[in-house]
Design an enzyme around this catalytic site. Structure first.
Site, PDB file in Angstrom:
ATOM      1  CD  GLN A 168      44.239  57.949  81.491  1.00 46.61           C
ATOM      2  OE1 GLN A 168      43.667  59.020  81.366  1.00 46.61           O
ATOM      3  NE2 GLN A 168      43.655  56.804  81.185  1.00 46.61           N
ATOM      4  CG  HIS A 195      41.838  64.144  74.875  1.00 48.51           C
ATOM      5  ND1 HIS A 195      42.259  64.246  76.189  1.00 48.51           N
ATOM      6  CD2 HIS A 195      41.286  62.911  74.755  1.00 48.51           C
ATOM      7  CE1 HIS A 195      41.945  63.130  76.833  1.00 48.51           C
ATOM      8  NE2 HIS A 195      41.360  62.305  75.989  1.00 48.51           N
ATOM      9  CB  CYS A 200      38.277  62.626  76.931  1.00 49.03           C
ATOM     10  SG  CYS A 200      37.513  61.147  77.548  1.00 49.03           S
TER      11      CYS A 200
END
Length: 745
Positions: free
Chosen positions: A486, A490, A439
């Site tokens: 992952q 976002h 992120c």
């Protein structure tokens, strides 16, 4: 003191030159070699001088605990100053190692000690299993006040240097007000029967806490070392105890005399309710946790032994953890054991090896599996499917590097959150870390552009790998790794857009799991604020809208959700999706997390309708979670029998005789031209054996080419279920396969 333990095939060392005048005298000349040993690289520190005897005793305890785990009897004490920059005086350190040598020999260990104060050449062969490398850091201070003072100084040093060190803390016991089912009460009660049996066999044992792990329960015991050979004795003893039909009754706090139970009682405070089982008093972590009498337990089985630390602190004593299951009916135990056996047959470790999906290399390191060609196909198909679900929803793909300056993670807060889980990368001119999260990188992309309210939402999608230094003993195949891919996403939106964005993500999640037939039995945890709103970042109005949006989406999509107060992170509420696999095991996989914190930390903004800067809301979302872990679940969910679109080898083409090879090659080439994954088996084996081999590989379709098929230009097709169809035209076969792949049946 700092130590590094290596379970080794051997260590060979030779003293070359004194490091200082006061170096140990009378050492052996030449090379020394110790086989099958536990090597303890040791640095005695300045702070250890306050209580050298206490530290030496703790040193021996730590060595014994590791030696028991790896079943080592040969110990090598190896002074290794490079582990610390705060070394004690040589005299104190040498005496401490000599004292430890004496104490260990009393415990019947065979002890060798490398010379102190010499430069040494050494070679060590690490065994490479999960427990073969372990590190510890500990001390024993004279006074608590001094210990606290050192802790303060240490924190200041850490702050000024910018480096994080592991901070060892006790995790207090927490009372769980959950109302237990009868089955759960039986399981928890059974752990105390086991503890009582152990106490009768080993009176020095001390009872710790008991709790649950999935469908099992466990009890922790101190002051004892158990081996698998002890289990039959414990099983025999617990049968006698069950026959006595002992009652579980409440008692008063003054009856609690054991030190461990007193500590549990102190942590639980007013919620502590001691119980009496025969002559033993325990303080459970649950309300009304036990059945009335042991006569309700009809079957009880010890499953395995493990180790744990008191209060989950590696600086505390190591405990023995005994896992067990119990039932009110003997048939239920049989069903459990059958289910467990099926789970072992479905193990992704077993199937992964049989089908050649992934490799774990000791040279590469634990927790960093290597995907073989077939495993890579599986991962690629999952990744492409995830992108197919997103590309029509306004998401854009981004790509970020795998390292970043530490300042990025200090600003994001991950530096403190992940602490010693960070991998540090030393460059020639700057310091970096391997990214533990994506992120902050995605935030930098958003921050680099000037967005207005017309541009929002901005949605980023990227399957990429993050790195966390998990404990070696916790690493398993694909399910627990250090390199975690992952399917990260976002998005940045306005508060008023939260509901629609969450709705879209939920649609993607349900479509994804519906494809794997995992959407029939799941539930959703809606984590919201607790009573004290002061500890949550963001305005009350923003929180109310966010929480309401999540709940409305859950209601409108008829999600089986439970609202859990106090479970929200301080930076936002979230939805966690809990799915069950084919064996009924529950996994927390997909998640939608609202975040008011990161936009604030990085001062993100966009221009609103009034030409003023406005702070966006950030939404973190993952569909599969970790792709490695999801692959391990998927392998076990399908028991290696993947649907056609996922299967690494979709068609196996077999020849009856060598004269059929040319036509078989033509068939394989046409399949590959249509992006159908196939392999050709032309081995000089019987057709029966070739079919059996293909069935073991769990391919979806087996195509047999004999003289008749070659003459008619057709195929004999066998499905994975064993149905055989002859004279199938190649074009029709390929069309059927393409349809099945496209529809992801």
């Amino acid at each position: 003191m700092k130590i590094l333990t290596i379970h080794a095939d051997f260590i060979e060392f030779e003293a070359r030159k004194k490091a200082f005048k006061a170096a140990e005298e009378g050492i052996k000349e030449g090379k020394q070699r110790v086989e099958e040993c536990l090597v303890i690289f040791t640095a005695v520190e300045k702070r250890d001088e306050e209580n050298p005897q206490g530290v030496a005793e703790r040193y021996v305890q730590e060595i014994k605990a590791v030696a028991e785990q790896v079943k080592a009897k040969n110990i090598v004490l190896y002074p290794y100053a490079h582990l610390s920059s705060q070394l004690s005086s040589p005299a104190v350190a040498e005496k401490m190692l000599k004292d430890a040598e004496v104490l260990l020999k009393r415990e019947n260990y065979v002890v060798s000690r490398a010379p102190f104060g010499w430069y040494k050449a050494f070679t060590v062969a690490n065994k490479g299993h999960p427990l073969s490398e372990l590190s510890r850091e500990f001390t024993v201070g004279k006074e608590e006040k001094q210990e606290k003072q050192r802790g303060t100084e240490s924190k200041e040093e850490t702050k000024s240097s910018g480096n994080l060190q592991r901070e060892y803390k006790d995790e207090p016991f927490v009372f769980n007000p959950k109302k237990l089912t009868t089955e759960e009460k039986i399981n928890l009660s059974a752990t105390l029967i086991i503890a009582k049996a152990v106490k009768e066999l080993f009176p020095q044992a001390a009872i710790g806490s008991s709790n649950f792990y999935h469908d099992q329960a466990f009890i922790d015991l101190a002051n004892i070392t158990l081996k698998n050979e002890d289990i039959p004795r414990i099983e025999k003893k617990k049968k006698k105890i069950l026959a006595e039909k002992i009652s579980f009754i409440t008692t008063s706090a003054d009856k609690v005399t054991d030190a461990l139970q007193k500590e549990i009682m102190k942590d639980l405070g007013k919620n502590a309710q001691p119980y009496l089982l025969g002559s033993h008093v325990v303080v459970p972590l649950f309300k009304e946790p036990f059945i009335s009498s042991s006569k309700e337990i009809k079957s009880l089985k010890i499953l395995n032994l493990a180790s744990a630390y008191w209060k989950n602190n590696e600086q505390n004593n190591q405990l023995i953890r005994i896992y067990s299951v119990a039932f009110s009916d003997e048939k239920l135990l049989e069903e459990f054991l059958h289910k467990r056996e099926e789970a072992e047959q479905r193990s992704h470790l077993k199937i992964g090896k049989e089908q050649g999906l992934f490799v774990v290399s000791e040279l590469v390191g634990a927790g960093m599996p290597l995907l073989a060609p077939k495993g890579t196909i599986l991962k690629r198909e999952l990744t492409q499917f995830l992108w197919d679900l997103h590309k029509q929803k306004g998401y854009q793909q981004v790509s970020i590097p795998h390292i970043a300056k530490d300042s990025l993670y200090k600003k994001s807060g991950h530096w403190e959150k992940f602490g010693d889980e960070l991998f540090h990368v030393k460059g020639r001119y700057e310091q970096f870390v391997l990214k533990p999260m994506n992120c902050p990188h995605h935030i930098q992309i958003f921050s680099a552009f000037s967005y207005s309210y017309r541009d929002l939402p901005v949605r980023f999608f990227e399957p990429t790998t993050v790195y966390r230094d998990e404990k070696p003993g916790q690493l398993v195949g694909l399910s627990r790794v250090r390199a975690i891919t992952q399917d990260d996403g976002h998005l940045f939106c306005r508060i008023s857009q939260i509901k629609q964005e969450v709705k879209t993500i939920v649609e993607i999640i349900l479509a994804f799991y519906r494809t794997f037939n995992m959407d029939k039995n799941y539930w959703v945890s809606l984590s919201v604020r607790g009573e004290d709103h002061s500890k949550y970042l963001g305005t009350p109005a923003a929180w109310e809208i966010a929480e309401l949006s999540l709940e409305q989406v859950a209601q409108e999509n008829k999600l089986p959700y439970k609202k859990i107060k106090g479970e929200a992170a301080f930076y936002g509420p979230k939805l966690d999706f809990m799915f069950k696999d084919a064996l009924g095991r529950e996994w927390q996989l997909a998640t939608i997390q609202l975040d008011f914190n990161q936009p604030e930390r990085f001062e993100l903004s966009f221009m609103n309708e009034e030409g003023k800067k406005e702070r966006p809301v950030m939404i973190h979302r993952a569909i599969s979670g970790s792709l490695e872990r999801f692959m391990s679940i998927l392998i076990e969910h399908f028991a290696g029998k993947f649907p056609l679109w996922l299967q690494p080898v979709q068609v196996k083409v077999l020849t009856v005789a060598d004269r059929n090879i040319l036509y078989a090659q033509e068939v394989l080439k046409k399949l590959q031209e249509m992006d159908i994954r196939g392999e050709l088996d032309t081995a000089a084996e019987t057709i029966g054996k070739k079919v059996r081999n293909a069935q073991l590989e769990k391919v979806n379709y087996i195509v047999t080419i004999g003289d008749k098929e070659m003459e008619q230009k057709t195929l004999a097709v066998r499905t994975r279920e064993g149905e055989v169809t002859f004279a199938v035209p190649l074009e029709k076969f390929m069309q059927n396969l393409q349809k099945e792949i496209k529809e992801k049946k």
